[in-house]
Scaffold this motif. Sequence first.
Motif, PDB file in Angstrom:
ATOM      1  N   UNK A  16       0.843  -1.261   0.067  1.00  0.00           N
ATOM      2  CA  UNK A  16      -0.206   0.020   0.132  1.00  0.00           C
ATOM      3  C   UNK A  16       0.994   1.264   0.056  1.00  0.00           C
ATOM      4  N   UNK A  17       0.199   2.327  -0.414  1.00  0.00           N
ATOM      5  CA  UNK A  17       0.916   3.650  -0.513  1.00  0.00           C
ATOM      6  C   UNK A  17       0.611   4.466   0.777  1.00  0.00           C
ATOM      7  N   UNK A  18       1.319   5.547   0.955  1.00  0.00           N
ATOM      8  CA  UNK A  18       0.858   6.283   2.297  1.00  0.00           C
ATOM      9  C   UNK A  18       0.649   7.939   1.421  1.00  0.00           C
ATOM     10  N   UNK A  19      -0.645   8.251   1.971  1.00  0.00           N
ATOM     11  CA  UNK A  19      -0.960   9.541   1.610  1.00  0.00           C
ATOM     12  C   UNK A  19      -0.693  10.478   2.773  1.00  0.00           C
ATOM     13  N   UNK A  20      -0.177  11.689   2.726  1.00  0.00           N
ATOM     14  CA  UNK A  20       0.057  12.432   3.687  1.00  0.00           C
ATOM     15  C   UNK A  20      -0.527  13.652   3.666  1.00  0.00           C
ATOM     16  N   UNK A  21      -1.008  14.146   4.492  1.00  0.00           N
ATOM     17  CA  UNK A  21      -1.736  15.639   4.500  1.00  0.00           C
ATOM     18  C   UNK A  21      -1.198  16.505   5.720  1.00  0.00           C
ATOM     19  N   UNK A  22      -1.273  17.623   5.994  1.00  0.00           N
ATOM     20  CA  UNK A  22      -0.589  18.396   6.997  1.00  0.00           C
ATOM     21  C   UNK A  22      -1.634  19.302   7.651  1.00  0.00           C
ATOM     22  N   UNK A  23      -1.529  19.419   8.851  1.00  0.00           N
ATOM     23  CA  UNK A  23      -2.571  20.196   9.546  1.00  0.00           C
ATOM     24  C   UNK A  23      -2.017  21.188  10.696  1.00  0.00           C
ATOM     25  N   UNK A  24      -2.267  22.421  10.558  1.00  0.00           N
ATOM     26  CA  UNK A  24      -1.642  23.411  11.487  1.00  0.00           C
ATOM     27  C   UNK A  24      -2.408  23.182  12.856  1.00  0.00           C
ATOM     28  N   UNK A  25      -3.374  22.293  13.030  1.00  0.00           N
ATOM     29  CA  UNK A  25      -4.018  22.184  14.353  1.00  0.00           C
ATOM     30  C   UNK A  25      -3.495  21.143  15.317  1.00  0.00           C
TER      31      UNK A  25
ATOM     32  N   UNK B 172      -3.419   1.372   6.245  1.00  0.00           N
ATOM     33  CA  UNK B 172      -2.876   0.893   4.858  1.00  0.00           C
ATOM     34  C   UNK B 172      -3.357  -0.828   4.868  1.00  0.00           C
ATOM     35  N   UNK B 173      -3.618  -1.166   3.654  1.00  0.00           N
ATOM     36  CA  UNK B 173      -3.958  -2.566   3.558  1.00  0.00           C
ATOM     37  C   UNK B 173      -3.247  -2.932   2.160  1.00  0.00           C
ATOM     38  N   UNK B 174      -2.216  -3.949   2.199  1.00  0.00           N
ATOM     39  CA  UNK B 174      -1.793  -4.418   0.912  1.00  0.00           C
ATOM     40  C   UNK B 174      -2.761  -5.027   0.206  1.00  0.00           C
ATOM     41  N   UNK B 175      -2.664  -4.780  -1.161  1.00  0.00           N
ATOM     42  CA  UNK B 175      -3.384  -5.775  -2.437  1.00  0.00           C
ATOM     43  C   UNK B 175      -2.793  -6.907  -2.482  1.00  0.00           C
ATOM     44  N   UNK B 176      -3.456  -7.638  -3.216  1.00  0.00           N
ATOM     45  CA  UNK B 176      -2.977  -9.135  -3.525  1.00  0.00           C
ATOM     46  C   UNK B 176      -3.264  -9.318  -5.083  1.00  0.00           C
ATOM     47  N   UNK B 177      -2.084  -9.907  -5.474  1.00  0.00           N
ATOM     48  CA  UNK B 177      -2.082 -10.360  -6.985  1.00  0.00           C
ATOM     49  C   UNK B 177      -1.530 -11.923  -6.993  1.00  0.00           C
ATOM     50  N   UNK B 178      -2.078 -12.130  -8.456  1.00  0.00           N
ATOM     51  CA  UNK B 178      -1.617 -13.800  -8.615  1.00  0.00           C
ATOM     52  C   UNK B 178      -0.731 -13.840 -10.074  1.00  0.00           C
ATOM     53  N   UNK B 179       0.009 -14.186 -10.113  1.00  0.00           N
ATOM     54  CA  UNK B 179       1.159 -14.440 -11.078  1.00  0.00           C
ATOM     55  C   UNK B 179       1.117 -15.706 -11.663  1.00  0.00           C
ATOM     56  N   UNK B 180       0.729 -15.922 -13.036  1.00  0.00           N
ATOM     57  CA  UNK B 180       0.712 -17.109 -13.631  1.00  0.00           C
ATOM     58  C   UNK B 180       1.909 -17.258 -14.730  1.00  0.00           C
ATOM     59  N   UNK B 181       2.768 -18.373 -14.378  1.00  0.00           N
ATOM     60  CA  UNK B 181       4.028 -18.473 -15.159  1.00  0.00           C
ATOM     61  C   UNK B 181       3.835 -19.902 -15.905  1.00  0.00           C
ATOM     62  N   UNK B 182       4.164 -19.884 -17.012  1.00  0.00           N
ATOM     63  CA  UNK B 182       4.268 -21.117 -17.902  1.00  0.00           C
ATOM     64  C   UNK B 182       5.616 -21.686 -17.843  1.00  0.00           C
TER      65      UNK B 182
END
Length: 407
Positions: free
Chosen positions: A214-223, A235-245
């Motif tokens: 996952x990526x991190x999106x950062x914002x800023x606050x003066x408060x 953040x939650x990682x995604x999942x992919x499957x790779x097919x290999x011949x």
Amino acid sequence: MKNPWRLICWLTFVLAACQPNPPARVTLIDGERIQVVDSSERMPLILFTKNGILPGTNDRALLNGILVPLDQPIAAADSAHLQLRRAVTMMINTAQGQQITESSALTVGQALSEAGYLLTKNDSVDPPAGTPITQSLTITFTPARDLTVYIGENILNINSAARTVGEALAEAGIPLIGVDTSSPPENDPLPADGQIRVVRVTESISAAYKPIPFTTQRTESADLPLGQENFLQAGINGLAVTHTRIRYEDGREVSRKTENEIVLREPQARIVVGGLQIVLAPLPLNGLPGDYWLVTEMFATVYSPCASGVSGCLYGTASGAPAGQGIVAVDYSIYSYLAGMKVYIPGYGYATIGDTGGGPIIETALGVARTKWIDLGFNEGEIRDMTGWVKVYFLAPAPAEIPYFLK
């Protein structure tokens, strides 16, 4: 005479043998010409000739459909069908050239044998050997060849007159299946050296799962106070499957090729809010004087004028202050942001950022980001090993603009 009856029987046999053959009805056939004659003649050649049918050199006779010699008597019978089989022109094509001959053989195979060709079961004959001959023919004859087929560790000897490698293998019961290969290729003619190699090829598909970070999106606050972070979304990682011949040749893996990658779950970004509000606080270290506006961890190394990683002794610094206790260095890429700032480092004491160093060696040798490195200066002869992660308190006053790498 002791036995006159024996003599009488012998004389009777001789007299009977010398008597002429009784006439027989013979149907003579020469193509479309048919004639019926009554004759006591038993020699086919004489029968044909006497009745105006002249056999050629390569012609032959059929008695009731069975081949008989022209110059030998046939068995006596009341009737017979005697056919003259005329020779026709045969053109025989082989790898050695073309032969033209005349033959009255009944079949293609018989004609080839009479022409001197030795036929075996694997020879190629076109038309086939069993084809009846009714007119002039062109025959293509390809004798079978001895071939050696290598299949993995096995060796097979075959005999074939096939036109191509693939046909020869199929005839021998070892056809190429699926993605099997041969050398020479299956559509090539049989090799001159008689050597054929077959490679049995199988393929499989493997599936491998891998996370998508996952990526991190950062914002800023003066408060929020500087240095404080609030996490709005984990953040939650995604999942992919790779097919290999995977390709195997004769049971051995020879290649792997990624065919596709399918995303099963998209990653969910982490959302972080960082504080920008400057909040001064006293040093929490036994009442030491001074307020700090930021505390962060940095990786520390140590140096002295004569132990700074270069030959000789260097007593000068980027700020002009003499090198030694109380002067610390940061990477040259961020020095302009931090030059002159006061800091406090537990175990080291108060210091001023007044020197530069670092460069690519920080990231490659130490595995530390340049913005997270600090070099602690010591007087010559008083250096102490403080290598490792330390807390760095940035003392008041805070700068008007907070450097990007400290946010």
